[in-house]
Structures are given as C-alpha cells and as structure tokens.
Design an enzyme around this catalytic site. Structure first.
Site, PDB file in Angstrom:
ATOM      1  N   CYS A 544      27.749  25.368 102.636  1.00 35.70           N
ATOM      2  CA  CYS A 544      27.051  24.383 101.807  1.00 35.70           C
ATOM      3  C   CYS A 544      27.429  22.948 102.176  1.00 35.70           C
ATOM      4  O   CYS A 544      26.609  22.033 102.061  1.00 35.70           O
ATOM      5  CB  CYS A 544      27.318  24.652 100.337  1.00 35.70           C
ATOM      6  SG  CYS A 544      29.055  24.577  99.872  1.00 35.70           S
ATOM      7  N   HIS A 813      30.983  23.721  95.380  1.00 33.18           N
ATOM      8  CA  HIS A 813      29.661  23.940  95.976  1.00 33.18           C
ATOM      9  C   HIS A 813      28.947  22.601  96.093  1.00 33.18           C
ATOM     10  O   HIS A 813      28.839  21.846  95.119  1.00 33.18           O
ATOM     11  CB  HIS A 813      28.839  24.906  95.127  1.00 33.18           C
ATOM     12  CG  HIS A 813      27.470  25.170  95.685  1.00 33.18           C
ATOM     13  ND1 HIS A 813      27.283  25.729  96.938  1.00 33.18           N
ATOM     14  CD2 HIS A 813      26.231  24.956  95.180  1.00 33.18           C
ATOM     15  CE1 HIS A 813      25.992  25.842  97.167  1.00 33.18           C
ATOM     16  NE2 HIS A 813      25.334  25.381  96.124  1.00 33.18           N
TER      17      HIS A 813
END
Length: 898
Positions: A544, A813
């Site tokens: 990510c 994230h």
C-alpha cells in the site's frame, strides 16, 4: 540540518523508588520502582528545590517532571533489553547484572540458551537463539526469538513469525519471542564469568527466591572422566543422599554408552529410572562437568555395536531374566526372541540380491510386536522393573541428545512433529526424532505411538536415548517406511506470495503495457475512466505504501534522462514505471500487482533490501530509493544559518516545542494547524531557507503515533506561499510593503502582533516595532537579499505552489487523495486494498471513488475546522484531516522547464 544528525540520542532512566507526581491535567501520577523513563529533549530543569527532568514513562506513555534524585541512568546498550521485561522487580535486578546483560546483548545467533519454562519449579527448556531485535518497526524493545529443542519442541507459539512478519524460520510450534528475563545461558557458558550468578533463579520473581536452586538441572548434558576416558550423558538426579552429609550433592547420570554400574536405586530407594545398570552412574557433583555445545563431538568412549544377527535357523539369545525384588511391583512383559529377530531384520540394510518388502509394525491385535530395538547385550544384570503407573518413566522432562537431524529425500515433508502411520493395518503416531543410528546406513524415525505396543520403548535404542515418551510407545522405523497419517487431509504447502504475483494465478487480473506517452485525464473524463472497483493500482503483500505513492505520480520522473550505460537497472526501472504502470493507469484506469512487484524487485536488487518485496515500508523510503535509482537531481536545496546549501528529496515538518501554547494551534475544541503555518514555523525555528524555488515539494507531516499526535487535525493548504522562505529574494515589509531588511523570530510568536505569521521589516519599521518595551529584548536577523539598491514598495509576484495529492495512514495502511482537475471538487480517493476476493491466496481489489466533499473542507480556515464536531467527520474527510502523512505540492510553471 547537520546539527540534527549529530544530536545525541536521549538518555534512559529507571525509577529508583516509588514516586508521586502532581499533574494539572491527569492529577496524581504514581511512578513505580523499576519503570523506565526516556528523557525529553531540552527537559532539564533546575530550581531552588533541586534538579528535575522532563521524562516520558515508557510503561504508560505519560510525560512528567521528575526529581533527578529518584532516577538511575540506564546505559544505552541495556535500555532496549530491559524495556520488554514485564516484572518491575526483575527489571531492577537485571540492571545490576551488567555482565549478564552485556553477554546477552552480544550473544551470537545460533548460541545455545535455556528458556525459563516454569518459575515455580525452576524448570528450564533447551533452545537455540535465532533472532534478537525489535518485533515491530519503530520499536526499541529488544526481544529474543528462540527455537525450542528437546522435550519443549512443539510447545512454542509460532514458527518464527510475529504478526505476519517472518523474523526467523523454524517448525510450527517451536518458536517463542521472549524478553531477556525469560532466558538464561547454560551453566557451561556462564561459568566463564565468575562474577555472574551461576543460577537463573536470581532473575525469577520473588515467589521463587526462597527455593534452593539445583546446581544441575534434570536433563542437562554432562561429562566426567572414567578409566582415562570421557563419559557423557544426561542428568537424571541431582541432590543429597540419605545418611550422607546434606551439603554433599550427588549426580545420577544416564550414560550415552555402556560403562556404568548403577541401576537408579540407593538403599532400596528409587532416585530415577535407568534402563540398564550398564548405562547408569552415581557420583559426587565435584566430579561432573556440564557439557558445552562445542564439546558435543564424537565421543571418546567406544561406541556400542549392534549384536550380530542370529541365523534364521537359530533362535536369538534371550536375555536372562532380571532378579526381581518381591517388594517391587510387577514389571511389564520382557521382549521375546521373536521380537528381537524382527527388529534386527527391520533395521538391517536391504540386500542387493533380491528385493524385500519393508518390515512394518504389526497391528495392536497381533501378539507379535515389530521393530523393537534390541536390548543391551546382557552381560550384566538388568535394572529392577519400573512402575507402570509412572507412564513417563521419569524421562519426560529430559532434553534430547544432540544428533544431526536430517530429512529423507523421498519424503521431504517429514519432520519432527509430523503425524504419520506405519504398518498395515496402520499404527498411528507422531515423529519425535529423525537421525542416524550406528550401523544403519539410512535415516531412522523415532515415533511416539498413539497407543501402547508391548514391543515399543520409551524413546531409547540400545541404551541411547533419542527422544522421550511414555513407556511402550516409542518405535524406531526406517524413514522410507513412514507415510503421512491417512486420517487427515494433506496440508497445503505455503505459497511464495512474491513468486505467485507473477504466475498464472494473476492472469484474470493482468493489465496491458502502453508504450506511447499518455497524459492524465481531467475533470469528468477522469471520473468516468478511473472511478470504481478494480480501478487504480492493485495491492499485494504490504504494497500500500508503494501503491498510494505511485497513484500520485510525478510526470517529470517518466522522462528524466537516464544514462543506461552507467546503470541498466535505472533504465529498466524508468521503462517499467512509464510503460507498465503510469501509462496503463492513465489510459485504462487499472494496473495489476504483478507490475508493481516487478518494480519492487528492481528496488530490492539495487538496494539489497529484501523488505521491498514483502514488508511494510513508508512512502519516503520508496521515494528516496526510487529517486536515487532513477538518478534524479534533488528536489530541494536548503541552507541553514551560516551553512552551505544541502540537498534532499523530501522535507520533514517539525512541530513547535510547545504545541498547546503555540500560535499555530487554533483555540477551538480541536487542535488544528495548517501546512502553511507548519512549514513557516519549521523553517523559522530551524533557521532554514530555500536557495531556489522547487518545482515539486513533498512534505512529511509531524506524527508521533496514534496516541501522541501533536494535532487533532492538519489542514492541507490548497496553495502554499513560499516567497518569504526563499533565500536572497526581495521580500516585503510586513507593515509598509517596502523592501524588508530584517526578520524576527520573537515577533513571529508575539501574541500582540498577529502571531503565527512571518514578521519582516524595513529599517524604519524594525526600529519602531522594537522600540516598544515588550520587544526590546528581541533579536532580529538581517535578511539576505539580491545585490543592488531597492527603494519604495515591492510589488513582485508571490511564489505559490499548488496541492495535488495527500497520502494518509491509518493502522499501518496507506491511501491517497489526488486532485484530477481545476475545480474545487475534483478530488479522487484511492485504496489499493479496498476489498478482497478469496482468503490467504486470494486477490486484493483496488477502488477509486470520487470525493467532491473534500474540496469544501479544504476551503475552510483553520479556525472553522477547529470548531467542527470531530464525530461529524465522515470518511474520507476524517482520514484526510486527521490522518494525513505526506502532502505533495508542485508549481506547474516551474515544472515546464525544471
């Protein structure tokens, strides 16, 4: 900036005695003896009552002012070792054991250690050190990763991984991560340091301090001299004997090879279980020495040999019946000659003249047991029979002797702990040992059966112990005759997710290559092409950070001139970035994870950092390495006071020293600041200037984790004014708009004259402002400007940069917001792992969605944002304001030629 790199790391202290601190916000804060404290920068404070330090308590996270007298400084090399120790009393004791901590800090990987298995019984388990370091990125606590050995194998909690990160590799259930208080060194390793305590009990809890430690633990490997030969074995008993001096300790040893004369009894009292007197020895502790790992070489004594195989027409010799003590309970049935012959045939190398079916153990219903190892040649009386009620025969806590373990090539899946079966009808069990046995040319497996078998043992063969199990459950079989337990389905082999990303498994998720230059779409066309599921860059294996960064791509990177002859990897990376990632993303709105994995592999090859292909990283790590790989000139050139200009790609914003009292923070319910204010404050307090206007400006936001955020929200400024941050440029006086010749840091924070804004004055205004009695102590600094005389007002254009992307982070994230048009509402939100198809071997589904509401919030002022109700903020606005990680600005005019 060079001063920051030379800045010393903060000191660590330990609270020497219980202490109370009165805090205006938290009330009474109690510090306990043994808690660790980290000194805060500039935290020393001296008053008439004594010296105080501002420290952050590691154990609870609070920041308090503490009297220096109640703090003991912890050496820097010990701080990480002590931090994960949960028991404060043990932590205090460990701090005084400097030699032990020094040895543990320098202990080589692969060293033998002991795990404190049971504090109440002082029970130790054999283990091997496989990892030493933090468990998570950013942590300073040092843990020890060990692989359990001997009887403790299979009783661990992991296979060397922690929260999905593989820190070392070992079989399932054999790995443990422990603080330094839970492990100790073997006695032989500790004996080299006379000042160190010789028992691990010294670091146990107070409840265990009253127990008397045993000098040698049951199961510990020892050696001694007998008849000018070295005998080795395992401790079965260590203690005082009845009718003897209590201070004199004796050791009962189970020998590796025959040469003893003790059956485990002393004056009709059973001290331990010895299979045969030939393998038992009882001698004073002073004559026994603990065996180190390096000493476990081929033994000096003569190895026992297998008895000669009997001829088929002659029965095997039956060992004489042992002399039975009537006071002892009845013994288990002795091995019959037929059992002995069957076992010898099973372990005999196969004949080359004619093939022969493998001999397997019979079913439990058959009276003829199989694969029973032969007993020791009966040249001496056997030990008295053992008590059947003691199913473990007293051996269940003994460690296995060091034997080179190996796997058979035909069944590479077999390992210690595998569930297997032998014979037909099958006998089921678990492999406890794999290795070589004397005179057997192929690997042999030691199996602990699920059910008792009269021909089985307790894990020993020819008097040599290989593993430990209850009596009548240990069976030795050639490894090629062992097969997987048919009662359970075959486990799925772990798949290499890095290699899988390039396999046919991603065929339905593939993306096309686009050679020709493709400019990005704008406005409504961008929403049509880019918005939806399976749009954007597909995430895979902690990617990510890379996906969010590349979605906010830089056009100039695609065409930066790269000298292919100097570094072909650089040209490959640029071609991959342009034709496989950016161009397909702009034309079709989607890129497969296999393309980004190829880029990650190039970064791994260039940097020798394997983490680029499978570990979590931060966007700045990627961008710095990518810029270096593509041989890009640094984006920023920054000069500090009286220093040469330094170059970098990304600038980290520094927060004010006291954010609660800073003019940067709004007075509303939420602590809010803007990127413009943070950039000016960071440059002003550090004495920095830009030597030239950059075409692109990546800024990292000040963050200190989820619980220690400096601000509740940071408002990304839509337009960033860097005019007053440029060196040697004409700047306006803050009062009369004439040419500024002075700037003042103290005026910047002055609450009476618009705090939080840069203050620069011409000569006249500077004199007037600092004539005031409140400002006479200010120290204005002369502004560096271009050469020549300038008079009158300055009407030069301001140097502005536009916001085009924001990267945010929440629970490790990363996602991104990207502006796709000139309109205030032209914003897209991208998440490379928004959804998932399948489980472990599934696929992440990326998503791009329009978020026009973001533009409305970005147009608010800092005061307006501070008055918002935090609970009313919804995703994705909440993530943009509260979780921003990096803001990207560019100047379209400069990008044309720079």
């Amino acid at each position: 900036m060079s001063d920051n790199r030379r800045r010393r790391s903060p000191k660590m202290y330990m609270v020497a005695s219980d202490y109370k601190v009165q805090d205006h916000l938290e009330g009474t804060i109690r510090l306990q003896r043994g808690q660790l404290c980290l000194q805060q920068e500039g935290g020393a404070h001296r008053s008439g009552r004594g010296d105080y330090l501002w420290v952050k308590v590691i154990d609870n996270g609070c920041v308090v002012k503490v009297d220096r007298q109640v703090l003991n400084e912890v050496p820097a090399e010990f701080a990480g070792l002590l931090e994960p120790v949960p028991d404060l009393d043990i932590r205090v004791k460990l701090l005084s054991r400097t030699q032990f901590l020094q040895r543990m800090a320098a202990l080589a990987l692969g060293s033998e250690v002991r795990v404190i298995w049971s504090r109440s019984q002082s029970e130790l388990a054999e283990a091997e050190l496989r990892y030493r370091g933090p468990l998570t990125r950013g942590s300073s606590a040092i843990h020890f990763g060990v692989q359990l050995k001997g009887w403790a194998a299979g009783r661990g909690k992991c296979n060397g991984s922690y929260k999905g990160h593989q820190l070392f590799s070992c079989p399932d259930g054999c790995g443990l991560f422990l603080p330094v208080s839970e492990i100790t060194l073997p006695r032989s390793s500790r004996s080299s340091s006379s000042s160190e305590p010789q028992s691990p009990v010294s670091i146990l809890s107070r409840a265990a301090e009253s127990s008397v430690p045993q000098p040698l633990a049951v199961g510990q490997r020892v050696c001694f001299i007998q008849d000018e030969c070295v005998q080795r074995g395992s401790v079965q008993f260590c203690g005082a004997l009845s009718n003897r001096t209590p201070s004199t300790l004796y050791v009962g040893v189970l020998l590796d090879h025959p040469g003893g004369s003790w059956d485990g009894y002393y004056k009709n009292t059973k001290l331990c279980s010895i299979p045969s007197p030939d393998y038992g020895a009882l001698l004073p502790l002073s004559k026994v020495t603990a065996e180190s790992r390096s000493e476990r070489s081929p033994l000096a004594v003569t190895s026992p040999k297998l008895p000669p195989l009997p001829l088929p027409n002659k029965p095997a010799l039956q060992p004489p019946s042992p002399i039975k003590d009537p006071s002892q309970p009845s013994s288990r049935p002795l091995i019959q000659p037929a059992m002995l012959l069957t076992a010898r045939k099973a372990l005999q190398p196969p004949s080359s003249s004619a093939p022969r079916a493998a001999v397997k153990p019979p079913a439990l219903t058959t009276p003829k047991p199989a694969l029973q190892p032969p007993l020791v040649p009966p040249n001496k009386p056997q030990a008295p029979p053992t008590d059947q009620s003691r199913s473990s025969n007293g051996f269940h806590n003994l460690p296995s002797p060091p034997i080179a373990e190996q796997r058979a090539e035909p069944g590479a899946w077999l390992e210690v702990g595998s569930m297997v079966e032998v014979n037909d009808p099958p006998l089921f069990g678990v492999i406890r040992w794999i290795g070589q046995i004397h005179n057997i040319p192929e690997p042999v497996a030691g199996i602990e059966l699920d059910q008792e078998l009269s021909a089985a043992t307790d894990g020993s063969y020819l008097g040599e112990r290989h593993f430990h199990c209850p009596a009548n459950k240990g069976l030795f079989v050639r490894l090629r005759n062992v097969r997987r337990d048919s009662r359970f389905p075959e486990p799925e082999l772990p798949i290499n997710q890095v290699d899988r990303c390039n396999s046919i498994a991603f065929a339905n998720w593939s993306s096309k290559r686009v050679e020709e230059h493709t400019p990005p779409l704008s406005g409504p066309d961008a929403r049509v092409t880019y918005e939806g599921f399976k749009k954007g860059i597909q995430g895979h294996l902690n990617s990510c950070y890379l996906d969010a960064s590349l979605f906010s791509s830089f056009d100039w990177l695609l065409f930066w001139p790269v000298a292919a002859q100097n570094n072909p990897i650089s040209q490959s990376a640029q071609d991959l970035l342009r034709c496989e990632i950016v161009n397909p993303l702009r034309r079709y709105g989607y890129v497969c994870a296999s393309k980004t994995m190829a880029l990650r592999k190039l970064l791994k090859e260039e940097t020798a950092d394997s983490g680029f292909t499978n570990e979590e990283k931060d966007p700045e790590e990627l961008l710095n390495q990518l810029f270096l790989l593509l041989q890009v000139e640094p984006l920023l050139k920054i000069r500090s006071v009286s220093q040469k200009a330094q170059e970098c790609f990304i600038y980290q914003l520094f927060p004010p020293s006291s954010p609660l009292l800073s003019p940067l923070v709004s007075p509303g319910p939420l602590r809010v600041s803007s990127v413009q204010a943070l950039l000016e404050s960071s440059f002003m307090h550090s004495g920095l200037k830009l030597t030239e206007a950059p075409s692109c400006l990546p800024l990292l936001m000040p963050r200190f984790g989820k619980e220690f955020k400096m601000f509740d929200a940071i408002l990304p400024s839509l337009s960033l004014d860097i005019t007053d941050l440029l060196d040697e440029t004409l700047r306006q006086c803050s009062i009369c708009q004439s040419v500024a010749q002075w700037e003042c840091l103290q005026c910047y924070e002055d609450v009476d004259i618009t705090p939080g804004q840069l203050k620069q004055y011409c000569n006249t205004c500077n004199t007037q402002v600092h004539t005031h009695k409140k400002r006479q102590m200010h120290r204005p600094v002369e502004v560096r400007g271009p050469r020549g005389c300038w008079e009158g007002p300055v009407h030069g254009a301001r140097q502005l940069m536009d916001l085009f992307a924001v990267t945010c982070i929440e629970t490790s994230h990363y996602v991104s917001f990207v502006k796709h048009g000139p309109g205030a509402t032209d914003w897209l939100f991208f998440d490379s792992m928004a959804d998932r198809e399948g489980e472990e071997n599934g696929f992440n589904v990326p998503q791009v969605r329009s978020c026009p509401e973001v533009g409305g919030y970005l147009s608010l002022s800092v005061d307006e944002v501070s008055r918002l109700d935090a609970s009313s903020l919804r995703d994705p606005v909440r993530r943009l304001l509260c979780d921003s990680y990096m803001c990207l600005y560019h100047c379209p005019q400069l990008s044309l030629y720079k």
